[in-house]
Design a protein around this motif. Structure first.
Motif, PDB file in Angstrom:
ATOM      1  N   GLY A 172      77.247 -54.670 -59.102  1.00  0.00           N
ATOM      2  CA  GLY A 172      76.488 -53.506 -59.527  1.00  0.00           C
ATOM      3  C   GLY A 172      76.943 -53.104 -60.911  1.00  0.00           C
ATOM      4  N   PHE A 173      76.268 -52.131 -61.508  1.00  0.00           N
ATOM      5  CA  PHE A 173      76.750 -51.573 -62.779  1.00  0.00           C
ATOM      6  C   PHE A 173      76.431 -50.089 -62.821  1.00  0.00           C
ATOM      7  N   LEU A 174      77.189 -49.388 -63.665  1.00  0.00           N
ATOM      8  CA  LEU A 174      76.986 -47.948 -63.848  1.00  0.00           C
ATOM      9  C   LEU A 174      76.326 -47.711 -65.196  1.00  0.00           C
ATOM     10  N   ILE A 175      75.456 -46.710 -65.255  1.00  0.00           N
ATOM     11  CA  ILE A 175      74.920 -46.255 -66.531  1.00  0.00           C
ATOM     12  C   ILE A 175      75.654 -44.952 -66.842  1.00  0.00           C
ATOM     13  N   ARG A 176      76.202 -44.861 -68.047  1.00  0.00           N
ATOM     14  CA  ARG A 176      77.074 -43.733 -68.378  1.00  0.00           C
ATOM     15  C   ARG A 176      76.333 -42.391 -68.269  1.00  0.00           C
ATOM     16  N   GLY A 177      76.968 -41.486 -67.519  1.00  0.00           N
ATOM     17  CA  GLY A 177      76.402 -40.151 -67.335  1.00  0.00           C
ATOM     18  C   GLY A 177      75.096 -40.152 -66.535  1.00  0.00           C
TER      19      GLY A 177
ATOM     20  N   SER B  30      83.875 -50.979 -68.666  1.00  0.00           N
ATOM     21  CA  SER B  30      83.823 -51.298 -67.238  1.00  0.00           C
ATOM     22  C   SER B  30      84.841 -50.474 -66.466  1.00  0.00           C
ATOM     23  N   LEU B  31      84.612 -50.428 -65.153  1.00  0.00           N
ATOM     24  CA  LEU B  31      85.487 -49.705 -64.231  1.00  0.00           C
ATOM     25  C   LEU B  31      86.022 -50.751 -63.261  1.00  0.00           C
ATOM     26  N   THR B  32      87.333 -50.746 -63.005  1.00  0.00           N
ATOM     27  CA  THR B  32      87.908 -51.741 -62.099  1.00  0.00           C
ATOM     28  C   THR B  32      88.267 -51.082 -60.770  1.00  0.00           C
ATOM     29  N   ILE B  33      87.839 -51.707 -59.682  1.00  0.00           N
ATOM     30  CA  ILE B  33      88.166 -51.206 -58.344  1.00  0.00           C
ATOM     31  C   ILE B  33      88.898 -52.334 -57.629  1.00  0.00           C
ATOM     32  N   GLU B  34      90.093 -52.049 -57.101  1.00  0.00           N
ATOM     33  CA  GLU B  34      90.821 -53.114 -56.397  1.00  0.00           C
ATOM     34  C   GLU B  34      91.718 -52.548 -55.301  1.00  0.00           C
ATOM     35  N   GLY B  35      91.989 -53.387 -54.317  1.00  0.00           N
ATOM     36  CA  GLY B  35      92.962 -53.029 -53.292  1.00  0.00           C
ATOM     37  C   GLY B  35      92.405 -52.308 -52.076  1.00  0.00           C
ATOM     38  N   TYR B  36      91.095 -52.108 -52.004  1.00  0.00           N
ATOM     39  CA  TYR B  36      90.532 -51.357 -50.881  1.00  0.00           C
ATOM     40  C   TYR B  36      89.858 -52.271 -49.852  1.00  0.00           C
TER      41      TYR B  36
ATOM     42  N   ARG C 173      69.112 -56.218 -73.090  1.00  0.00           N
ATOM     43  CA  ARG C 173      70.549 -55.936 -73.215  1.00  0.00           C
ATOM     44  C   ARG C 173      71.200 -55.951 -71.827  1.00  0.00           C
ATOM     45  N   ILE C 174      70.513 -55.386 -70.849  1.00  0.00           N
ATOM     46  CA  ILE C 174      71.049 -55.362 -69.484  1.00  0.00           C
ATOM     47  C   ILE C 174      71.133 -56.780 -68.923  1.00  0.00           C
ATOM     48  N   GLU C 175      70.117 -57.588 -69.196  1.00  0.00           N
ATOM     49  CA  GLU C 175      70.146 -58.982 -68.715  1.00  0.00           C
ATOM     50  C   GLU C 175      71.329 -59.737 -69.313  1.00  0.00           C
ATOM     51  N   THR C 176      71.637 -59.468 -70.581  1.00  0.00           N
ATOM     52  CA  THR C 176      72.784 -60.107 -71.238  1.00  0.00           C
ATOM     53  C   THR C 176      74.080 -59.677 -70.550  1.00  0.00           C
ATOM     54  N   ILE C 177      74.219 -58.377 -70.282  1.00  0.00           N
ATOM     55  CA  ILE C 177      75.433 -57.871 -69.623  1.00  0.00           C
ATOM     56  C   ILE C 177      75.579 -58.492 -68.229  1.00  0.00           C
ATOM     57  N   LEU C 178      74.476 -58.618 -67.504  1.00  0.00           N
ATOM     58  CA  LEU C 178      74.535 -59.214 -66.158  1.00  0.00           C
ATOM     59  C   LEU C 178      74.938 -60.683 -66.234  1.00  0.00           C
ATOM     60  N   ARG C 179      74.487 -61.365 -67.278  1.00  0.00           N
ATOM     61  CA  ARG C 179      74.884 -62.778 -67.447  1.00  0.00           C
ATOM     62  C   ARG C 179      76.368 -62.881 -67.796  1.00  0.00           C
ATOM     63  N   GLU C 180      76.863 -61.898 -68.563  1.00  0.00           N
ATOM     64  CA  GLU C 180      78.287 -61.908 -68.951  1.00  0.00           C
ATOM     65  C   GLU C 180      79.207 -61.538 -67.782  1.00  0.00           C
ATOM     66  N   HIS C 181      78.664 -60.908 -66.766  1.00  0.00           N
ATOM     67  CA  HIS C 181      79.447 -60.494 -65.584  1.00  0.00           C
ATOM     68  C   HIS C 181      78.807 -61.059 -64.323  1.00  0.00           C
ATOM     69  N   PRO C 182      78.819 -62.393 -64.165  1.00  0.00           N
ATOM     70  CA  PRO C 182      78.104 -63.001 -63.031  1.00  0.00           C
ATOM     71  C   PRO C 182      78.669 -62.596 -61.666  1.00  0.00           C
TER      72      PRO C 182
ATOM     73  N   GLU D 268      87.063 -55.789 -58.296  1.00  0.00           N
ATOM     74  CA  GLU D 268      85.658 -55.612 -58.683  1.00  0.00           C
ATOM     75  C   GLU D 268      85.576 -54.914 -60.033  1.00  0.00           C
ATOM     76  N   ARG D 269      84.940 -55.574 -60.972  1.00  0.00           N
ATOM     77  CA  ARG D 269      84.736 -54.963 -62.291  1.00  0.00           C
ATOM     78  C   ARG D 269      83.297 -54.489 -62.370  1.00  0.00           C
ATOM     79  N   VAL D 270      83.112 -53.188 -62.485  1.00  0.00           N
ATOM     80  CA  VAL D 270      81.771 -52.611 -62.555  1.00  0.00           C
ATOM     81  C   VAL D 270      81.455 -52.326 -64.027  1.00  0.00           C
ATOM     82  N   PRO D 271      80.544 -53.087 -64.644  1.00  0.00           N
ATOM     83  CA  PRO D 271      80.213 -52.816 -66.048  1.00  0.00           C
ATOM     84  C   PRO D 271      79.615 -51.413 -66.204  1.00  0.00           C
ATOM     85  N   ILE D 272      79.914 -50.769 -67.326  1.00  0.00           N
ATOM     86  CA  ILE D 272      79.312 -49.467 -67.638  1.00  0.00           C
ATOM     87  C   ILE D 272      78.466 -49.646 -68.896  1.00  0.00           C
ATOM     88  N   VAL D 273      77.179 -49.337 -68.777  1.00  0.00           N
ATOM     89  CA  VAL D 273      76.274 -49.491 -69.918  1.00  0.00           C
ATOM     90  C   VAL D 273      75.836 -48.111 -70.408  1.00  0.00           C
ATOM     91  N   GLU D 274      75.452 -48.040 -71.667  1.00  0.00           N
ATOM     92  CA  GLU D 274      75.028 -46.757 -72.228  1.00  0.00           C
ATOM     93  C   GLU D 274      73.650 -46.362 -71.690  1.00  0.00           C
TER      94      GLU D 274
END
Ligand code: ZN
Length: 215
Positions: A173-178, A121-127, A160-169, A143-149
């Motif tokens: 948004g989320f990023l897909i790597r690359g 994940s990528l963390t964004i804070e303070g803005y 797998r994406i649905e599981t990640i979204l449930r783990e980060h309620p 804000e923690r933005v999950p990064i998925v493969e």
């Protein structure tokens, strides 16, 4: 919901999705045929208006939007629904989203690889701009933005994406790597606002860090 009302809703959303798509192209977030955009026409039974694959987003028009059902089957329009349609459906299901937007921006792509240690994940804070995200009312938000493969088979990866979204309620948004960013909203206006906010924050973080993250 009458047939005529569904048709009218689909046509209105198709036109709005084309506008949002061209806007993302103009901002450089969905160049060439990259990116895809969808909005819920009706919830029961689920009908999703979504961009077709292979369309230049700078030339996106209503006729490039099709309607699909909950299984990704075509209901209306011509062309092939986006290859990532199953991912849009997974987000609509798990988040109750009314619209899903996906971009392939330079900064989103760079930051999706910015976690050298392979963090998920990528963390964004303070803005201040974080306050543009739904339900956020202070710059002190983290804000923690999950990064998925990345994958070329989103039908197989959707659970797998649905599981990640449930783990980060709390994630907006989320990023897909690359690859790029997915965000959503209760409607298209909220999703558009969030894509602008997240792309802004990615650019700020990317420019600030420069290439330092590679060390
Ligand atoms: Zn993509």
């Amino acid at each position: 919901m009458s047939r005529a009302f569904v048709k009218e809703t689909f046509e209105a959303l198709a036109s709005q999705l084309a506008d949002v798509g061209r806007h993302c192209y103009e901002r450089g977030w969905a160049l060439g045929t990259s990116g895809n955009f969808s909005a819920v026409v009706r919830k029961e039974p689920l009908t999703l208006a979504i961009t077709t694959s292979g369309v230049d987003k700078g030339l996106l028009e209503s006729r490039h939007i099709v309607a699909i059902d909950a299984h990704g089957r075509m209901l209306q329009g011509s062309g092939t629904p986006s290859a990532e349609a199953m991912l849009h459906l997974a987000i609509v299901r798990s988040r109750g989203a009314g619209a899903v937007l996906h971009t392939h921006s330079v900064w989103g792509t760079i930051l999706s690889e910015a976690t050298a240690d392979g963090a998920d994940s990528l963390t964004i804070e303070g803005y201040e701009m974080l306050k543009g995200l739904a339900g956020v009312d202070t710059h002190e938000h983290r804000e923690r933005v999950p990064i998925v493969e990345n994958t070329q088979n989103w039908t197989a990866a959707a659970p797998r994406i649905e599981t990640i979204l449930r783990e980060h309620p709390e994630a907006h948004g989320f990023l897909i790597r690359g690859h790029g960013l997915y965000t959503w909203g209760k409607d298209l206006a909220e999703a558009k606002r969030q894509i602008e906010i997240l792309e802004f924050l990615f650019e700020v973080m990317g420019r600030k860090r420069g290439l330092a993250w590679q060390l």
